[in-house]
Enzyme design. Structure first.
Site, PDB file in Angstrom:
ATOM      1  N   GLY A 218       0.814  -0.979  -0.167  1.00  0.00           N
ATOM      2  CA  GLY A 218      -0.131   0.328   0.014  1.00  0.00           C
ATOM      3  C   GLY A 218       1.116   1.540   0.054  1.00  0.00           C
ATOM      4  N   GLU A 259       5.115  -6.342   1.326  1.00  0.00           N
ATOM      5  CA  GLU A 259       4.910  -6.797   0.102  1.00  0.00           C
ATOM      6  C   GLU A 259       3.547  -5.653  -1.222  1.00  0.00           C
ATOM      7  OE1 GLU A 259       2.218  -9.803   1.989  1.00  0.00           O
ATOM      8  OE2 GLU A 259       0.351  -8.705   1.929  1.00  0.00           O
ATOM      9  N   PRO A 260       5.062  -4.924  -1.404  1.00  0.00           N
ATOM     10  CA  PRO A 260       3.866  -3.725  -2.203  1.00  0.00           C
ATOM     11  C   PRO A 260       3.739  -4.345  -4.291  1.00  0.00           C
ATOM     12  CG  PRO A 260       6.823  -3.740  -2.151  1.00  0.00           C
ATOM     13  CD  PRO A 260       6.200  -4.750  -1.551  1.00  0.00           C
ATOM     14  N   GLY A 261       2.531  -4.100  -4.185  1.00  0.00           N
ATOM     15  CA  GLY A 261       1.849  -3.801  -5.471  1.00  0.00           C
ATOM     16  C   GLY A 261       2.667  -2.561  -6.008  1.00  0.00           C
ATOM     17  N   ARG A 300      -9.544   3.202 -12.841  1.00  0.00           N
ATOM     18  CA  ARG A 300      -8.987   3.579 -10.952  1.00  0.00           C
ATOM     19  C   ARG A 300      -9.843   4.828 -11.829  1.00  0.00           C
ATOM     20  NH1 ARG A 300      -4.758   4.968 -10.017  1.00  0.00           N
ATOM     21  NH2 ARG A 300      -4.325   4.687  -7.975  1.00  0.00           N
ATOM     22  N   TYR A 304     -12.812   4.625  -7.830  1.00  0.00           N
ATOM     23  CA  TYR A 304     -12.418   5.724  -6.895  1.00  0.00           C
ATOM     24  C   TYR A 304     -12.246   7.008  -7.608  1.00  0.00           C
ATOM     25  CZ  TYR A 304      -8.650   3.052  -6.837  1.00  0.00           C
ATOM     26  OH  TYR A 304      -7.077   2.299  -7.014  1.00  0.00           O
ATOM     27  N   CYS A 329     -20.161   3.617 -23.857  1.00  0.00           N
ATOM     28  CA  CYS A 329     -21.622   3.663 -23.749  1.00  0.00           C
ATOM     29  C   CYS A 329     -21.791   4.174 -21.691  1.00  0.00           C
ATOM     30  CB  CYS A 329     -22.255   3.140 -24.515  1.00  0.00           C
ATOM     31  SG  CYS A 329     -24.414   3.950 -24.104  1.00  0.00           S
ATOM     32  N   GLU A 330     -21.057   5.192 -21.260  1.00  0.00           N
ATOM     33  CA  GLU A 330     -21.568   4.555 -19.829  1.00  0.00           C
ATOM     34  C   GLU A 330     -21.275   6.073 -18.761  1.00  0.00           C
ATOM     35  OE1 GLU A 330     -22.170   4.836 -16.357  1.00  0.00           O
ATOM     36  OE2 GLU A 330     -22.504   2.438 -17.140  1.00  0.00           O
ATOM     37  N   TYR A 367      -2.807  -1.794 -10.929  1.00  0.00           N
ATOM     38  CA  TYR A 367      -3.945  -1.870 -11.363  1.00  0.00           C
ATOM     39  C   TYR A 367      -4.784  -1.081 -12.487  1.00  0.00           C
ATOM     40  CZ  TYR A 367      -2.893  -3.308  -6.543  1.00  0.00           C
ATOM     41  OH  TYR A 367      -2.750  -4.241  -5.038  1.00  0.00           O
TER      42      TYR A 367
END
Length: 414
Positions: A218, A259-261, A300, A304, A329-330, A367
């Site tokens: 994180g 454990e970074p991503g 992303r 959010y 179409c959103e 992500y």
């Protein structure tokens, strides 16, 4: 990741089409080596949270550098094994209870119980086994509530007040709790990791068999120029002091895992896209640039309100305030939401786009491909390319075809 040159961007579109993810091997290697060099007083293991980007090429690169894996599902375990990781270097930390516990135990995959239900299931499947346990220490961190994985509003891990139940279940099934795991979300404040380390070590003091503390990941990466990035050396210094103080108090020398991503891959990737339309809604409205990428590749911002840098590859062009949107179409397919307000629009000051312009969406290594909404409006999964240190572009995933999209559908009457 340094921006691709105009010639390289044009080469990506000519050879692989758009939208297309491009990753930079040199950046991936440099970041991984820097984190591998972090000092911990009693040993250190760097795991890659592969949910950030499970591309086989990236997994293989990290495998060869000596990283271990944190997997978030049975499927990620299998994916890591197929990428060449030894099962003993894979830890399963999953919200969904595993349906393959016996297989994982036989193979040597490290199990991390993330709820009392999971702890009991592991104990019934493999009594006497050595495992880890994920606890929620009561502290959360995150730029939004949706990136916060600790505290009372998070379902991740076993709430710290239930430590007695953890000990009781472990005793009932003769489980050895070797690893204590916490993961509180994303942020940049090194003091937060000092606090969560202290809270984690207070729990470890109640579990005499613990030999390893895993503080999760994180660690925030500032994708936008004005956004801060976690200073990992400062984080490591805070954690190191807490581990040394614990040894002085308790007599145990605890091995550290991180454990970074995002931190490992975010800045190593971009999406190369094409401007497909330009729409103006008048003097009280906005100038919209429609791209052939959006929530299908970079979810992303829609999910959010996350911010990604966007560059229009044009020179000698007047600037304009532009809202970038995707092709779906959103109404939520927005690439530039207002900072701090996911429901608002956040125009960017860029060279005024024209149809056909090449556009780069940055910070797309983490992500994005992993969390894409592929096949919405039947758009195919995008291609992925690795830029090698010599500048060569190597295809690492082909663009999905319509036949591949439809291959699992069963025709009526069949």
């Amino acid at each position: 990741m340094p921006l691709l040159t105009a010639a390289q961007v044009a080469d990506v579109r000519a050879r692989f089409g758009t939208p297309c993810y491009v990753y930079d091997r040199a950046t991936l290697e440099q970041t991984a080596r820097r984190l591998l060099a972090l000092r911990a007083p009693y040993g250190f293991t760097l795991r890659y949270a592969m949910k950030a980007n499970p591309s086989r090429a990236i997994l293989a690169l990290f495998r060869d550098l000596g990283l271990h894996i944190d997997a978030s599902s049975d499927w990620e375990v299998e994916r890591a094994v197929r990428a060449g990781f030894e099962p003993s270097r894979i830890q399963l930390t999953s919200q969904m209870p595993s349906t393959r516990l016996a297989d994982h135990v036989r193979a040597g995959v490290r199990l991390n119980a993330c709820s009392l239900h999971q702890l009991d299931a592991i104990g019934r499947t493999a009594p006497g086994h050595t495992i880890g346990v994920r606890m929620n220490p009561g502290l959360g961190s995150g730029s939004t509530k949706r990136t916060n994985t600790g505290g009372p509003s998070s379902s991740f891990g076993i709430w710290h007040d239930q430590l007695h139940a953890v000990k009781s279940l472990a005793e009932r099934h003769r489980l050895t709790l070797r690893t204590l795991h916490t993961h509180i979300g994303s942020g940049t404040d090194a003091d937060v990791w000092r606090r969560v380390t202290r809270m984690t070590l207070d729990l470890a003091a109640e579990l005499p068999g613990i030999e390893v503390v895993n503080l999760g990941g994180g660690f925030k990466v500032g994708r936008m120029p004005e956004e801060p990035t976690a200073e990992m050396e400062n984080v490591a210094a805070h954690v190191r002091r807490e581990l040394e103080a614990f040894r002085a108090r308790d007599g145990r020398s605890l091995h550290l895992e991180l454990e970074p991503g995002t931190y490992l891959v975010a800045q190593a990737g971009v999406v190369v896209a094409t401007c497909i339309d330009v729409v103006d809604t008048g003097k009280d409205g906005y100038l919209f640039a429609k791209l052939d990428t959006g929530m299908t590749e970079v979810t992303r911002p829609s999910l959010y309100g996350a911010q990604h840098p966007i560059d229009v590859m044009a020179t000698d062009r007047e600037a304009a305030e532009v809202v970038f949107v995707g092709p779906c179409c959103e109404s939520g397919d927005i690439l530039t939401p207002a900072p701090g307000d996911p429901e608002g629009l956040g125009p960017r000051w860029v060279p005024r786009p024209r149809v056909g312009d090449l556009v780069i969406v940055g910070g797309a290594g983490a992500y994005c491909a992993a969390m894409s909404t592929i096949n919405y409006n039947s758009y195919p999964q995008a291609a992925e390319v690795m830029r090698e240190p010599d500048g060569a572009l190597r295809l690492i995933r082909r663009r999905q075809s319509l036949d591949q999209m439809l291959q699992n559908e069963v025709a009526p009457g069949v």
